[in-house]
Write a protein that holds these residues in place. Structure first.
Motif, PDB file in Angstrom:
ATOM      1  N   ALA A  38       0.827  -1.211   0.000  1.00 33.33           N
ATOM      2  CA  ALA A  38       0.000   0.000   0.000  1.00 33.33           C
ATOM      3  C   ALA A  38       0.857   1.254   0.000  1.00 33.33           C
ATOM      4  N   GLY A  39       1.938   1.237   0.805  1.00 35.37           N
ATOM      5  CA  GLY A  39       2.826   2.397   0.858  1.00 35.37           C
ATOM      6  C   GLY A  39       3.460   2.695  -0.480  1.00 35.37           C
ATOM      7  N   LEU A  40       3.932   1.656  -1.156  1.00 34.41           N
ATOM      8  CA  LEU A  40       4.546   1.853  -2.460  1.00 34.41           C
ATOM      9  C   LEU A  40       3.510   2.302  -3.487  1.00 34.41           C
ATOM     10  N   ALA A  41       2.332   1.691  -3.453  1.00 34.00           N
ATOM     11  CA  ALA A  41       1.270   2.109  -4.384  1.00 34.00           C
ATOM     12  C   ALA A  41       0.945   3.578  -4.210  1.00 34.00           C
ATOM     13  N   GLN A  42       0.872   4.004  -2.959  1.00 34.05           N
ATOM     14  CA  GLN A  42       0.569   5.398  -2.635  1.00 34.05           C
ATOM     15  C   GLN A  42       1.619   6.329  -3.237  1.00 34.05           C
ATOM     16  N   ARG A  43       2.875   5.966  -3.116  1.00 33.67           N
ATOM     17  CA  ARG A  43       3.963   6.832  -3.599  1.00 33.67           C
ATOM     18  C   ARG A  43       4.058   6.803  -5.127  1.00 33.67           C
ATOM     19  N   MET A  44       3.792   5.669  -5.738  1.00 36.95           N
ATOM     20  CA  MET A  44       3.836   5.623  -7.197  1.00 36.95           C
ATOM     21  C   MET A  44       2.737   6.504  -7.793  1.00 36.95           C
ATOM     22  N   ARG A  45       1.551   6.471  -7.195  1.00 35.53           N
ATOM     23  CA  ARG A  45       0.471   7.346  -7.665  1.00 35.53           C
ATOM     24  C   ARG A  45       0.832   8.819  -7.442  1.00 35.53           C
ATOM     25  N   ALA A  46       1.433   9.116  -6.275  1.00 39.09           N
ATOM     26  CA  ALA A  46       1.798  10.501  -5.968  1.00 39.09           C
ATOM     27  C   ALA A  46       2.873  11.015  -6.919  1.00 39.09           C
ATOM     28  N   TRP A  73      -0.198  -3.564  -8.739  1.00 41.43           N
ATOM     29  CA  TRP A  73      -1.614  -3.825  -9.003  1.00 41.43           C
ATOM     30  C   TRP A  73      -2.494  -2.930  -8.135  1.00 41.43           C
ATOM     31  N   TRP A  74      -2.060  -2.670  -6.901  1.00 40.56           N
ATOM     32  CA  TRP A  74      -2.821  -1.777  -6.016  1.00 40.56           C
ATOM     33  C   TRP A  74      -3.001  -0.409  -6.682  1.00 40.56           C
ATOM     34  N   ALA A  75      -1.950   0.030  -7.377  1.00 42.60           N
ATOM     35  CA  ALA A  75      -1.985   1.334  -8.045  1.00 42.60           C
ATOM     36  C   ALA A  75      -2.572   1.268  -9.452  1.00 42.60           C
ATOM     37  N   GLY A  76      -3.050   0.087  -9.871  1.00 36.53           N
ATOM     38  CA  GLY A  76      -3.651  -0.048 -11.190  1.00 36.53           C
ATOM     39  C   GLY A  76      -2.634  -0.126 -12.317  1.00 36.53           C
ATOM     40  N   LEU A  77      -1.395  -0.496 -12.007  1.00 29.84           N
ATOM     41  CA  LEU A  77      -0.325  -0.517 -12.999  1.00 29.84           C
ATOM     42  C   LEU A  77      -0.164  -1.899 -13.624  1.00 29.84           C
ATOM     43  N   VAL A  78       0.637  -1.959 -14.667  1.00 26.51           N
ATOM     44  CA  VAL A  78       0.932  -3.208 -15.367  1.00 26.51           C
ATOM     45  C   VAL A  78       2.382  -3.580 -15.072  1.00 26.51           C
ATOM     46  N   VAL A  79       2.598  -4.798 -14.624  1.00 23.20           N
ATOM     47  CA  VAL A  79       3.947  -5.267 -14.308  1.00 23.20           C
ATOM     48  C   VAL A  79       4.603  -5.856 -15.554  1.00 23.20           C
ATOM     49  N   ALA A 140      -6.403   2.649   4.335  1.00 26.14           N
ATOM     50  CA  ALA A 140      -7.112   3.782   3.741  1.00 26.14           C
ATOM     51  C   ALA A 140      -6.608   4.104   2.336  1.00 26.14           C
ATOM     52  N   VAL A 141      -5.528   3.436   1.911  1.00 23.17           N
ATOM     53  CA  VAL A 141      -4.996   3.675   0.565  1.00 23.17           C
ATOM     54  C   VAL A 141      -5.961   3.048  -0.443  1.00 23.17           C
ATOM     55  N   PRO A 142      -6.566   3.841  -1.306  1.00 25.62           N
ATOM     56  CA  PRO A 142      -7.576   3.291  -2.213  1.00 25.62           C
ATOM     57  C   PRO A 142      -6.964   2.357  -3.251  1.00 25.62           C
ATOM     58  N   VAL A 143      -7.661   1.250  -3.526  1.00 28.97           N
ATOM     59  CA  VAL A 143      -7.275   0.342  -4.603  1.00 28.97           C
ATOM     60  C   VAL A 143      -7.794   0.916  -5.907  1.00 28.97           C
ATOM     61  N   VAL A 144      -6.946   0.990  -6.895  1.00 31.20           N
ATOM     62  CA  VAL A 144      -7.373   1.431  -8.222  1.00 31.20           C
ATOM     63  C   VAL A 144      -8.035   0.237  -8.898  1.00 31.20           C
ATOM     64  N   GLU A 145      -9.336   0.292  -8.999  1.00 35.35           N
ATOM     65  CA  GLU A 145     -10.059  -0.857  -9.540  1.00 35.35           C
ATOM     66  C   GLU A 145      -9.790  -1.015 -11.032  1.00 35.35           C
ATOM     67  N   ARG A 146      -9.737  -2.267 -11.443  1.00 33.92           N
ATOM     68  CA  ARG A 146      -9.505  -2.592 -12.848  1.00 33.92           C
ATOM     69  C   ARG A 146     -10.605  -3.518 -13.339  1.00 33.92           C
ATOM     70  N   GLU A 147     -10.848  -3.461 -14.635  1.00 30.38           N
ATOM     71  CA  GLU A 147     -11.793  -4.384 -15.255  1.00 30.38           C
ATOM     72  C   GLU A 147     -11.087  -5.709 -15.535  1.00 30.38           C
ATOM     73  N   ALA A 148     -11.895  -6.738 -15.698  1.00 35.59           N
ATOM     74  CA  ALA A 148     -11.322  -8.067 -15.931  1.00 35.59           C
ATOM     75  C   ALA A 148     -10.415  -8.094 -17.152  1.00 35.59           C
ATOM     76  N   GLN A 149     -10.722  -7.294 -18.163  1.00 34.92           N
ATOM     77  CA  GLN A 149      -9.943  -7.314 -19.402  1.00 34.92           C
ATOM     78  C   GLN A 149      -8.747  -6.361 -19.373  1.00 34.92           C
ATOM     79  N   ASP A 150      -8.556  -5.641 -18.266  1.00 36.19           N
ATOM     80  CA  ASP A 150      -7.399  -4.741 -18.165  1.00 36.19           C
ATOM     81  C   ASP A 150      -6.115  -5.537 -17.960  1.00 36.19           C
TER      82      ASP A 150
END
Length: 521
Positions: A38-46, A73-79, A140-150
């Motif tokens: 969550a911490g890393l996701a938060q910083r990548m989005r920021a 994935w928490w930040a909605g990114l592609v690995v 409290a770090v929001p998950v960036v939701e993705r669609e199944a086809q994302d």
């Protein structure tokens, strides 16, 4: 459908259960894993990364791999996982092709900055520790939701013939793969432990998904790779391990057990399940593995384009020696896994009858979305939902698939089709033979001639004459190699697959051809 919910589910239900170990040392509970991700996701989005951006993982096996993967994935990114054995210049080509913005690396893999990145982070640095520290309440770090086809995972093929292609795997693809594991490969409990000896950038890392689903433990060996003595000791220390291994790794484990007198009972204390795939496992090799280590093996067949999902040959099927077709089944790759259909077709995609040899096609929710920025290759590979694998095989009446070879490896000599794997299977039963690879050599009279590259066991007295007599005793004369090349090792790519393209290139080299003619039969 975001895969990060698998981690959140475990972190909420069993926050204090140990989730990740580095060797035998605890690394993180499920709650700690989630908090760091969550911490890393938060910083990548920021920092300006937006959903769909690509983040590269170019690192050896390391506990941070799992934390960074789920953070992305928490930040909605592609690995974009990249094998640590690639040269940095090869990794830079992938950076450019994928448009990756950030990369996480280990210093031994990328000691210098990779061109084209906005940010490169050494995962063993204090800076990475800071990035993984949550700011405030991790939940409290929001998950960036993705669609199944994302997209979730952009996997670059090994590139044995030219530049690799980026296989686009979606959240649905990987969720399908994870759920299928329990049905067709192996049941998993929260007491289980998966060890990452093979590269986490490949199939081994994908199997983190089903094991997280079950709340099992994740173990990264201190060596970060395949050290048989270390793996046996780890299993004895923390409980039987499950792992994914290419046949070359299986062979090393079996060699170690045999050389050190480790009986099947002791192997059972160290290993629960060894799933093998990714390259041919010959019948003689799996028979030896079962004899030495006991019934802890499961075979899967899939491709990067249908990750870990195609067919499976279960431990029950491998152990069913009373079955009248057990020998044939041992040489097969099993039956279609539950969420896919498998058929064999001609060049036009028309299904062939039972027993006929053709191209293997797979259809289902595990099949990729296509190749990254390569619509022409995508259209050629997936037609009407069917993945044209490029593998050649046949189905028996019970649905067992037997692979013959890659279509490009087929040898046509004197108008007859010769499947290199069939010749390799025979040569591997010859006394003193350790490894074999068979390729075709252009021949003015026959079209192609069969050439066998053979690695001998230490101290072997096998000769070209004894190998030829062995082949003549077991196969039609037209299939036998016209030439035997005794070599010290076979060229392999970073995943352990033999590079037959390189062997053909050796044969095409005039200097090699001249020396080879002196050794021809």
């Amino acid at each position: 459908m975001n895969l990060v919910h698998l981690l959140l589910r475990q972190a909420r239900q069993c926050p204090d259960r140990l989730a990740i170990l580095y060797g035998t040392e605890p690394w993180a509970t499920h709650a700690q894993w989630a908090q760091r991700s969550a911490g890393l996701a938060q910083r990548m989005r920021a920092a300006g990364l937006v959903p769909g951006d690509r983040v590269m993982l170019f690192m050896r096996n390391q506990p941070r791999y799992l934390e960074i993967l789920w953070a992305a994935w928490w930040a909605g990114l592609v690995v974009v996982p990249v094998n640590a054995k690639l040269h940095p210049r090869e990794a830079e080509w992938i950076v450019a092709n994928a448009g990756a913005r950030w990369a996480f690396v280990t210093h031994d893999v990328a000691s210098e900055p990779l061109a084209g990145l906005q940010q490169q982070i050494d995962v063993e640095s204090d800076a990475c520790d800071d990035l993984l520290t949550p700011v405030g309440d991790a939940w409290a770090v929001p998950v960036v939701e993705r669609e199944a086809q994302d997209l979730a995972w952009l996997f670059y093929t090994s590139g044995t013939t030219g530049r690799p292609k980026g296989v686009m795997l979606t959240h649905r693809n990987l969720m399908t793969m994870g759920l299928t594991y329990f049905i067709d490969v192996d049941p998993v409990s929260s007491e289980d432990a998966i060890v990452y000896a093979a590269p986490m950038s490949h199939g081994a890392g994908l199997y983190a998904i089903p094991h997280l689903m079950a709340g099992a433990r994740h173990v990264v060996p201190a060596s970060g790779g395949v050290e048989p003595a270390e793996l046996f000791a780890l299993g004895e220390a923390i409980g039987p391990l499950s792992t994914f291994a290419a046949p070359t790794i299986v062979k090393r484990l079996v060699d170690h057990a045999e050389q050190h007198g480790i009986q099947a009972e002791a192997s059972a204390r160290a290993f629960k399940t060894i799933v093998y795939g990714g390259a041919p496992m010959y019948a003689a090799d799996i028979a030896r593995a079962l004899r030495v280590m006991g019934p802890r093996f499961v075979q899967i067949y899939g491709q990067g384009e249908t990750p870990m999902v195609g067919t499976a040959l279960s431990r029950r099927q491998l152990a069913d020696t009373a079955h009248p077709r057990h020998t044939e089944r041992m040489a097969s790759v099993g039956v279609a896994q539950t969420p896919v259909q498998v058929r064999v077709a001609d060049a036009d995609g028309r299904s062939l009858p039972t027993g006929a040899v053709g191209e293997v096609l797979i259809k289902g929710d595990s099949v990729m979305a296509g190749y990254w920025n390569n619509p022409e290759a995508s259209s050629a590979a997936v037609r009407d939902g069917w993945l044209f694998t490029g593998d050649v095989g046949c189905l028996d009446a019970d649905g067992f698939l037997t692979l013959k070879d890659r279509s490009k490896d087929l040898i046509i000599s004197g108008g007859s089709n010769i499947y290199p794997r069939e010749v390799e299977e025979v040569l591997l039963t010859a006394p003193g033979v350790a490894e074999v690879a068979v390729v075709g050599l252009p021949d003015a009279e026959w079209g192609e001639a069969v050439v066998a590259f053979v690695v001998l066991q230490p101290g072997s007295t096998a000769t070209r004459d004894t190998l030829d007599r062995h082949c003549l005793a077991s196969m039609a004369r037209f299939k036998r190699p016209k030439r035997y090349e005794i070599v010290t090792e076979l060229p392999k790519n970073n995943y352990g697959k033999v590079l037959k393209t390189e062997l053909r290139q050796r044969l095409a080299d005039p200097a090699h051809a001249a020396s080879g003619q002196r050794s021809a039969m």
